[in-house]
Design an enzyme around this catalytic site. Structure first.
Site, PDB file in Angstrom:
ATOM      1  NE  ARG A 135      -1.871   0.879   3.754  1.00  0.00           N
ATOM      2  CZ  ARG A 135      -2.672   0.772   4.551  1.00  0.00           C
ATOM      3  NH1 ARG A 135      -4.176   0.896   4.701  1.00  0.00           N
ATOM      4  NH2 ARG A 135      -2.478   0.943   5.703  1.00  0.00           N
ATOM      5  NE  ARG A 153      -2.270  -1.749  11.677  1.00  0.00           N
ATOM      6  CZ  ARG A 153      -1.902  -1.867  10.394  1.00  0.00           C
ATOM      7  NH1 ARG A 153      -0.415  -1.732   9.499  1.00  0.00           N
ATOM      8  NH2 ARG A 153      -2.553  -1.146   9.361  1.00  0.00           N
TER       9      ARG A 153
HETATM   10  P1  AP5 Z   1      -7.360   0.399   2.793  1.00  0.00           P
HETATM   11  O1  AP5 Z   1      -8.246   0.959   2.317  1.00  0.00           O
HETATM   12  O2  AP5 Z   1      -6.089   1.778   3.305  1.00  0.00           O
HETATM   13  O3  AP5 Z   1      -7.582  -0.436   3.912  1.00  0.00           O
HETATM   14  P2  AP5 Z   1      -7.890  -0.294   5.515  1.00  0.00           P
HETATM   15  O4  AP5 Z   1      -9.275  -0.899   5.478  1.00  0.00           O
HETATM   16  O5  AP5 Z   1      -8.149   1.052   5.798  1.00  0.00           O
HETATM   17  O6  AP5 Z   1      -6.619  -0.485   6.425  1.00  0.00           O
HETATM   18  P3  AP5 Z   1      -5.528   0.576   7.961  1.00  0.00           P
HETATM   19  O7  AP5 Z   1      -4.614  -0.190   7.429  1.00  0.00           O
HETATM   20  O8  AP5 Z   1      -5.908   2.049   7.785  1.00  0.00           O
HETATM   21  O9  AP5 Z   1      -6.762  -0.200   9.015  1.00  0.00           O
HETATM   22  P4  AP5 Z   1      -6.026  -0.635  10.115  1.00  0.00           P
HETATM   23  O10 AP5 Z   1      -7.105  -0.239  10.953  1.00  0.00           O
HETATM   24  O11 AP5 Z   1      -5.418  -0.652  10.845  1.00  0.00           O
HETATM   25  O12 AP5 Z   1      -5.766   1.704  10.573  1.00  0.00           O
HETATM   26  P5  AP5 Z   1      -6.117   2.745  11.143  1.00  0.00           P
HETATM   27  O13 AP5 Z   1      -5.112   4.434  10.074  1.00  0.00           O
HETATM   28  O14 AP5 Z   1      -7.309   2.567  11.054  1.00  0.00           O
HETATM   29  O15 AP5 Z   1      -7.135  -0.860   1.865  1.00  0.00           O
HETATM   30  C1  AP5 Z   1      -5.569  -1.169   2.159  1.00  0.00           C
HETATM   31  C2  AP5 Z   1      -4.680  -2.145   0.678  1.00  0.00           C
HETATM   32  O16 AP5 Z   1      -5.375  -2.865  -0.184  1.00  0.00           O
HETATM   33  C3  AP5 Z   1      -4.365  -0.331   0.138  1.00  0.00           C
HETATM   34  O17 AP5 Z   1      -3.906  -0.598  -0.616  1.00  0.00           O
HETATM   35  C4  AP5 Z   1      -5.482  -0.817  -0.861  1.00  0.00           C
HETATM   36  O18 AP5 Z   1      -5.760  -0.136  -2.190  1.00  0.00           O
HETATM   37  C5  AP5 Z   1      -6.145  -1.600  -1.660  1.00  0.00           C
HETATM   38  N1  AP5 Z   1      -7.746  -2.248  -1.062  1.00  0.00           N
HETATM   39  C6  AP5 Z   1      -8.806  -1.616  -1.109  1.00  0.00           C
HETATM   40  N2  AP5 Z   1      -9.058  -2.405  -0.811  1.00  0.00           N
HETATM   41  C7  AP5 Z   1      -9.735  -3.356  -2.225  1.00  0.00           C
HETATM   42  C8  AP5 Z   1      -9.771  -4.839  -2.818  1.00  0.00           C
HETATM   43  N3  AP5 Z   1     -11.071  -4.542  -2.698  1.00  0.00           N
HETATM   44  N4  AP5 Z   1      -9.184  -5.096  -3.735  1.00  0.00           N
HETATM   45  C9  AP5 Z   1      -7.584  -5.052  -3.618  1.00  0.00           C
HETATM   46  N5  AP5 Z   1      -7.047  -3.764  -3.005  1.00  0.00           N
HETATM   47  C10 AP5 Z   1      -7.670  -2.926  -2.431  1.00  0.00           C
HETATM   48  O19 AP5 Z   1      -4.984   2.823  12.434  1.00  0.00           O
HETATM   49  C11 AP5 Z   1      -3.469   2.959  12.534  1.00  0.00           C
HETATM   50  C12 AP5 Z   1      -3.293   3.018  14.052  1.00  0.00           C
HETATM   51  O20 AP5 Z   1      -3.437   3.973  14.633  1.00  0.00           O
HETATM   52  C13 AP5 Z   1      -3.728   1.278  14.423  1.00  0.00           C
HETATM   53  O21 AP5 Z   1      -2.573   0.697  14.430  1.00  0.00           O
HETATM   54  C14 AP5 Z   1      -4.272   2.605  15.778  1.00  0.00           C
HETATM   55  O22 AP5 Z   1      -2.491   2.243  16.440  1.00  0.00           O
HETATM   56  C15 AP5 Z   1      -4.507   3.744  15.898  1.00  0.00           C
HETATM   57  N6  AP5 Z   1      -5.513   3.491  15.461  1.00  0.00           N
HETATM   58  C16 AP5 Z   1      -7.181   3.929  14.965  1.00  0.00           C
HETATM   59  N7  AP5 Z   1      -7.883   3.800  15.479  1.00  0.00           N
HETATM   60  C17 AP5 Z   1      -8.724   3.537  16.829  1.00  0.00           C
HETATM   61  C18 AP5 Z   1      -9.187   3.474  17.979  1.00  0.00           C
HETATM   62  N8  AP5 Z   1     -10.100   3.783  17.305  1.00  0.00           N
HETATM   63  N9  AP5 Z   1      -7.883   2.693  19.644  1.00  0.00           N
HETATM   64  C19 AP5 Z   1      -6.899   3.066  19.178  1.00  0.00           C
HETATM   65  N10 AP5 Z   1      -6.053   3.012  18.162  1.00  0.00           N
HETATM   66  C20 AP5 Z   1      -6.508   3.489  16.686  1.00  0.00           C
HETATM   67 MG    MG Z   2      -7.598   3.422   6.924  1.00  0.00          MG
END
Ligand code: AP5
Ligand code: MG
Length: 213
Positions: free
Chosen positions: A127, A171
Site C-alpha cells: 500500500r 495489528r
Molecule cells: P485500505 O482501504 O487502506 O485499508 P484499511 O482497512 O483502511 O486499512 P488500515 O491499515 O488503514 O486499517 P487500520 O484499521 O489498521 O488503520 P487505521 O489507520 O485505522 O486498503 C489497504 C490496501 O488494500 C490498499 O493498498 C488498497 O489499495 C488495497 N485495497 C483495498 N480494497 C481492495 C480491494 N477490494 N481489492 C484489492 N485491493 C484493495 O489505524 C492505524 C493505527 O491508529 C492503529 O494501529 C492504532 O494504533 C491507531 N488507532 C486508530 N483508530 C484507533 C482506535 N479506535 N483505538 C485505538 N487506536 C486506534
Molecule cells: Mg485506513
C-alpha cells in the site's frame, strides 16, 4: 445516513469510505487519519500516539474517545458520516453509545468487511498514499509504481510506518483479540452486514450500497 465501517487492518475501510463519502456527500471520519494528522502537526495527542501507532498497538480509549467526540462536535453530523476505525474496544463501544445517545442516532448502518490474513498482509505491504492527491493505491495494481494513477504526480508515494509485515501481523492479532468482540456487542443492538472484501473495489462498493438501501 450514519455508517460504521468495520474490519481488520487492510480490509479496505479507507478505500471504501472515500468512495461512499463522495457518493453520499457525507463526512469520512477515520480515527487513524485523525491521529496521523495530529502526529504530523506535532500536537500533544499526536506526540503521545506516534510511538504506539508505529509499533501497531492501540492508543488509549480516553484519547481516542476524546478525539472522536471533538471531531463530531466540530462538524455537521446531521447530514451523516462514515466512521472508519472506531470503535475498536468494548470500552470504545460504550463511548460511542453515549455519543449516539447525545446525537439521537438510533439506527446506524454497521458494515463488517472480511478478508483472509494473507490477502491483508499482501495488500498492506504494497500500500502507498499519494502525498499530492491523498489517494490510496496498491503497487500490485498500478501500471507505474512511480506515478500516481489519479493525479499523475511522480515519486509522490509515501508508505505508512506500520505497514511492514511484522507490525501488520501484530495489528491483526490485536484486531482478533481486542476488536472482534465489538461485533458481538453490536450484533445484539443493530443489524450487522458481513461482506466479502476480497472482491474488486467496485464489487465491494456495490455490495455495501445494496445494504444501505
Ligand atoms: P485500505 O482501504 O487502506 O485499508 P484499511 O482497512 O483502511 O486499512 P488500515 O491499515 O488503514 O486499517 P487500520 O484499521 O489498521 O488503520 P487505521 O489507520 O485505522 O486498503 C489497504 C490496501 O488494500 C490498499 O493498498 C488498497 O489499495 C488495497 N485495497 C483495498 N480494497 C481492495 C480491494 N477490494 N481489492 C484489492 N485491493 C484493495 O489505524 C492505524 C493505527 O491508529 C492503529 O494501529 C492504532 O494504533 C491507531 N488507532 C486508530 N483508530 C484507533 C482506535 N479506535 N483505538 C485505538 N487506536 C486506534
Ligand atoms: Mg485506513
Amino acid at each position: 445516513m450514519q455508517i460504521i465501517l468495520f474490519g481488520a487492518p487492510g480490509v479496505g475501510k479507507g478505500t471504501q469510505a472515500k468512495i461512499l463519502s463522495q457518493k453520499y456527500n457525507i463526512k469520512h471520519i477515520s480515527t487513524g487519519d485523525i491521529l496521523r494528522d495530529s502526529v504530523s502537526r506535532g500536537t500533544k495527542s499526536g506526540i503521545a500516539a506516534k510511538e504506539v501507532m508505529d509499533r501497531g498497538d492501540l492508543v488509549s480509549d480516553d484519547l481516542m474517545g476524546g478525539l472522536v467526540k471533538e471531531t463530531l462536535a466540530n462538524m455537521d453530523y446531521k447530514t451523516g458520516f462514515i466512521l472508519d476505525g472506531f470503535p475498536r474496544t468494548i470500552e470504545q463501544c460504550k463511548i460511542m453509545d453515549s455519543i449516539f445517545a447525545d446525537l439521537n442516532i438510533t439506527n446506524p448502518f454497521f458494515i463488517l468487511l472480511k478478508a483472509d490474513t494473507e490477502v491483508i498482509v499482501n495488500r498492506l505491504t504494497q500500500r502507498r498514499f499519494c502525498s499530492k492527491c491523498e489517494i490510496i493505491v496498491n503497487l500490485n495494481d498500478i501500471p507505474n509504481v512511480n506515478t500516481c494513477p489519479n493525479c499523475g504526480a511522480v515519486n509522490s508515494f509515501i508508505e505508512r510506518m506500520d505497514d511492514n509485515a511484522e507490525v501488520v501481523r501484530k495489528r491483526l492479532g490485536i484486531y482478533r483479540d481486542t476488536t472482534l468482540p465489538v461485533i458481538d456487542y453490536y450484533q445484539n443492538k443493530y443489524k450487522v452486514a458481513i461482506l466479502n472484501a476480497t472482491d474488486s473495489v467496485e464489487v465491494v462498493t456495490a455490495n455495501i450500497v445494496k445494504e444501505l438501501i
